[in-house]
Design a protein around this motif. Structure first.
Motif, PDB file in Angstrom:
ATOM      1  N   UNK A  73       0.880  -1.209   0.097  1.00 50.62           N
ATOM      2  CA  UNK A  73       0.074  -0.005  -0.194  1.00 50.62           C
ATOM      3  C   UNK A  73       0.844   1.355   0.007  1.00 50.62           C
ATOM      4  N   UNK A  74       1.800   1.027   0.789  1.00 47.33           N
ATOM      5  CA  UNK A  74       2.908   2.404   0.836  1.00 47.33           C
ATOM      6  C   UNK A  74       3.743   2.555  -0.391  1.00 47.33           C
ATOM      7  N   UNK A  75       3.926   1.800  -1.248  1.00 47.27           N
ATOM      8  CA  UNK A  75       4.499   1.460  -2.524  1.00 47.27           C
ATOM      9  C   UNK A  75       3.743   1.716  -3.754  1.00 47.27           C
ATOM     10  N   UNK A  76       2.499   1.612  -3.591  1.00 44.41           N
ATOM     11  CA  UNK A  76       1.739   1.561  -4.790  1.00 44.41           C
ATOM     12  C   UNK A  76       0.649   2.832  -4.962  1.00 44.41           C
ATOM     13  N   UNK A  77       0.051   2.871  -6.049  1.00 43.17           N
ATOM     14  CA  UNK A  77      -1.131   3.869  -6.388  1.00 43.17           C
ATOM     15  C   UNK A  77      -2.069   2.951  -7.264  1.00 43.17           C
ATOM     16  N   UNK A  78      -3.297   3.627  -7.447  1.00 43.70           N
ATOM     17  CA  UNK A  78      -4.240   2.779  -8.197  1.00 43.70           C
ATOM     18  C   UNK A  78      -3.747   3.161  -9.713  1.00 43.70           C
ATOM     19  N   UNK A  79      -3.961   1.934 -10.775  1.00 45.36           N
ATOM     20  CA  UNK A  79      -3.315   2.309 -12.076  1.00 45.36           C
ATOM     21  C   UNK A  79      -4.428   3.075 -12.885  1.00 45.36           C
ATOM     22  N   UNK A  80      -4.282   2.921 -13.973  1.00 42.08           N
ATOM     23  CA  UNK A  80      -5.161   3.802 -15.051  1.00 42.08           C
ATOM     24  C   UNK A  80      -6.499   3.178 -15.403  1.00 42.08           C
ATOM     25  N   UNK A  81      -6.631   1.994 -15.175  1.00 42.74           N
ATOM     26  CA  UNK A  81      -7.730   1.202 -15.648  1.00 42.74           C
ATOM     27  C   UNK A  81      -8.688   0.944 -14.722  1.00 42.74           C
ATOM     28  N   UNK A  82      -9.740   1.833 -14.279  1.00 44.79           N
ATOM     29  CA  UNK A  82     -10.853   1.567 -13.109  1.00 44.79           C
ATOM     30  C   UNK A  82     -11.396   0.309 -13.256  1.00 44.79           C
ATOM     31  N   UNK A  84     -10.240  -2.677 -14.184  1.00 44.04           N
ATOM     32  CA  UNK A  84      -9.380  -3.975 -13.425  1.00 44.04           C
ATOM     33  C   UNK A  84      -9.017  -3.794 -12.076  1.00 44.04           C
ATOM     34  N   UNK A  85      -9.324  -2.550 -11.543  1.00 46.35           N
ATOM     35  CA  UNK A  85      -8.940  -2.250 -10.021  1.00 46.35           C
ATOM     36  C   UNK A  85      -7.400  -2.479  -9.732  1.00 46.35           C
ATOM     37  N   UNK A  86      -6.421  -2.511 -11.082  1.00 47.44           N
ATOM     38  CA  UNK A  86      -5.045  -2.731 -10.655  1.00 47.44           C
ATOM     39  C   UNK A  86      -4.415  -1.728 -10.244  1.00 47.44           C
ATOM     40  N   UNK A  87      -3.218  -2.186  -9.327  1.00 48.56           N
ATOM     41  CA  UNK A  87      -2.565  -1.156  -9.004  1.00 48.56           C
ATOM     42  C   UNK A  87      -0.976  -1.380  -9.489  1.00 48.56           C
ATOM     43  N   UNK A  88      -0.437  -0.065  -9.357  1.00 49.56           N
ATOM     44  CA  UNK A  88       1.055   0.015  -9.922  1.00 49.56           C
ATOM     45  C   UNK A  88       1.940   0.515  -8.994  1.00 49.56           C
ATOM     46  N   UNK A  89       3.525   0.626  -9.239  1.00 50.16           N
ATOM     47  CA  UNK A  89       4.292   1.089  -8.108  1.00 50.16           C
ATOM     48  C   UNK A  89       4.188   2.763  -8.163  1.00 50.16           C
ATOM     49  N   UNK A  90       4.335   3.293  -7.263  1.00 51.52           N
ATOM     50  CA  UNK A  90       4.015   4.753  -7.024  1.00 51.52           C
ATOM     51  C   UNK A  90       5.181   5.602  -7.544  1.00 51.52           C
ATOM     52  N   UNK A  91       4.805   6.643  -7.938  1.00 50.97           N
ATOM     53  CA  UNK A  91       6.034   7.612  -8.333  1.00 50.97           C
ATOM     54  C   UNK A  91       6.527   7.945  -6.913  1.00 50.97           C
ATOM     55  N   UNK A  92       7.991   8.195  -6.734  1.00 51.41           N
ATOM     56  CA  UNK A  92       8.503   8.685  -5.689  1.00 51.41           C
ATOM     57  C   UNK A  92       7.959   9.741  -4.734  1.00 51.41           C
ATOM     58  N   UNK A 137     -11.792  -1.843   7.518  1.00 51.34           N
ATOM     59  CA  UNK A 137     -12.563  -2.027   6.118  1.00 51.34           C
ATOM     60  C   UNK A 137     -12.654  -1.148   5.129  1.00 51.34           C
ATOM     61  N   UNK A 138     -12.505   0.416   5.660  1.00 51.34           N
ATOM     62  CA  UNK A 138     -12.308   1.362   4.469  1.00 51.34           C
ATOM     63  C   UNK A 138     -11.179   1.287   3.820  1.00 51.34           C
ATOM     64  N   UNK A 139      -9.898   1.069   4.168  1.00 47.16           N
ATOM     65  CA  UNK A 139      -8.844   0.986   3.531  1.00 47.16           C
ATOM     66  C   UNK A 139      -8.858  -0.478   2.817  1.00 47.16           C
ATOM     67  N   UNK A 140      -9.731  -1.578   2.885  1.00 47.24           N
ATOM     68  CA  UNK A 140      -9.615  -2.603   2.207  1.00 47.24           C
ATOM     69  C   UNK A 140     -10.288  -2.161   1.183  1.00 47.24           C
ATOM     70  N   UNK A 141     -11.443  -1.434   0.974  1.00 49.10           N
ATOM     71  CA  UNK A 141     -12.103  -0.967  -0.188  1.00 49.10           C
ATOM     72  C   UNK A 141     -11.207  -0.211  -0.792  1.00 49.10           C
ATOM     73  N   UNK A 142     -10.489   0.754  -0.194  1.00 50.05           N
ATOM     74  CA  UNK A 142      -9.681   2.042  -1.026  1.00 50.05           C
ATOM     75  C   UNK A 142      -8.573   1.081  -1.668  1.00 50.05           C
ATOM     76  N   UNK A 143      -8.115  -0.107  -1.306  1.00 47.72           N
ATOM     77  CA  UNK A 143      -7.084  -0.931  -1.968  1.00 47.72           C
ATOM     78  C   UNK A 143      -7.629  -2.148  -2.662  1.00 47.72           C
ATOM     79  N   UNK A 144      -8.800  -2.225  -2.940  1.00 43.08           N
ATOM     80  CA  UNK A 144      -9.526  -3.419  -3.645  1.00 43.08           C
ATOM     81  C   UNK A 144      -8.697  -3.589  -4.971  1.00 43.08           C
ATOM     82  N   UNK A 145      -8.240  -4.960  -5.277  1.00 41.40           N
ATOM     83  CA  UNK A 145      -7.443  -5.005  -6.488  1.00 41.40           C
ATOM     84  C   UNK A 145      -5.812  -5.122  -6.174  1.00 41.40           C
ATOM     85  N   UNK A 146      -5.413  -4.459  -5.028  1.00 41.32           N
ATOM     86  CA  UNK A 146      -4.230  -4.878  -4.823  1.00 41.32           C
ATOM     87  C   UNK A 146      -3.754  -5.969  -4.173  1.00 41.32           C
TER      88      UNK A 146
END
Length: 180
Positions: A73-82, A84-92, A137-146
């Protein structure tokens, strides 16, 4: 076991919002990003630089599953495709603002070392096997797909949390005072 049973909450800031997380597991994840533990991030960064088409899959069991979940969670951000709910590594720039991810501690008068960062935009996913209750539960929803969590139906560890222990205590006290 002691980290699991700390059963206290802490706030994790994500996109300007505070989410409740397991305090002991969160401290372990932060330690991996700082001090001697940053070797882990340095190794990941080197591997991702060497293999530019690779993503990052993290896995852990029990306590390790909780730690890698918060670390991702600390190293990622949601991807561009809503869809798929995919996450990608975050910008520094979106990494935690505390003195994390430093290559070492600065010596007397020397410039601080550069921050260790992962290449941004790489797919990232976590497989956590039987982790203790780690996220609200709210963080689980915010990171769904990770994070994908796999739990054996008879495993007690994933079911325990501070809230569960408080509920058990309240029920026990009701039974204790029930005179019928």
């Amino acid at each position: 076991v002691l980290t699991d049973m700390t059963c206290d909450y802490d706030d994790m800031l994500l996109n300007g919002r505070a989410y409740r997380v397991h305090k002991g597991i969160y401290a372990s994840a932060r330690r991996l990003l700082s001090g001697q533990g940053c070797r882990v991030v340095a190794t990941l960064a080197a591997a991702l630089e060497e293999f530019p088409t690779y993503g990052l899959v993290m896995t852990g069991h029990s306590l390790g599953g909780g730690v890698v979940s918060l670390l991702a969670i600390m190293l990622s951000t949601p991807g561009n495709d809503p869809e798929t709910c995919a996450f990608v590594t975050a910008a520094p720039s979106s990494y935690p603002s505390s003195p994390l991810l430093l290559a070492g501690s600065p010596g007397g008068g020397e410039a601080p070392p550069p921050r260790i960062t992962l290449p941004s935009g790489r797919p990232i996913h976590v497989y956590a096997y039987g982790p203790p209750a780690t996220l609200s539960a709210s963080l689980r929803l915010a990171t769904r797909g990770l994070i994908t969590t796999i739990v054996n139906g008879t495993d007690l560890v994933p079911s325990l949390s501070l809230g569960t222990l408080h509920d058990l205590q309240a029920v026990a006290l009701v039974f204790k005072t029930d005179s019928s």
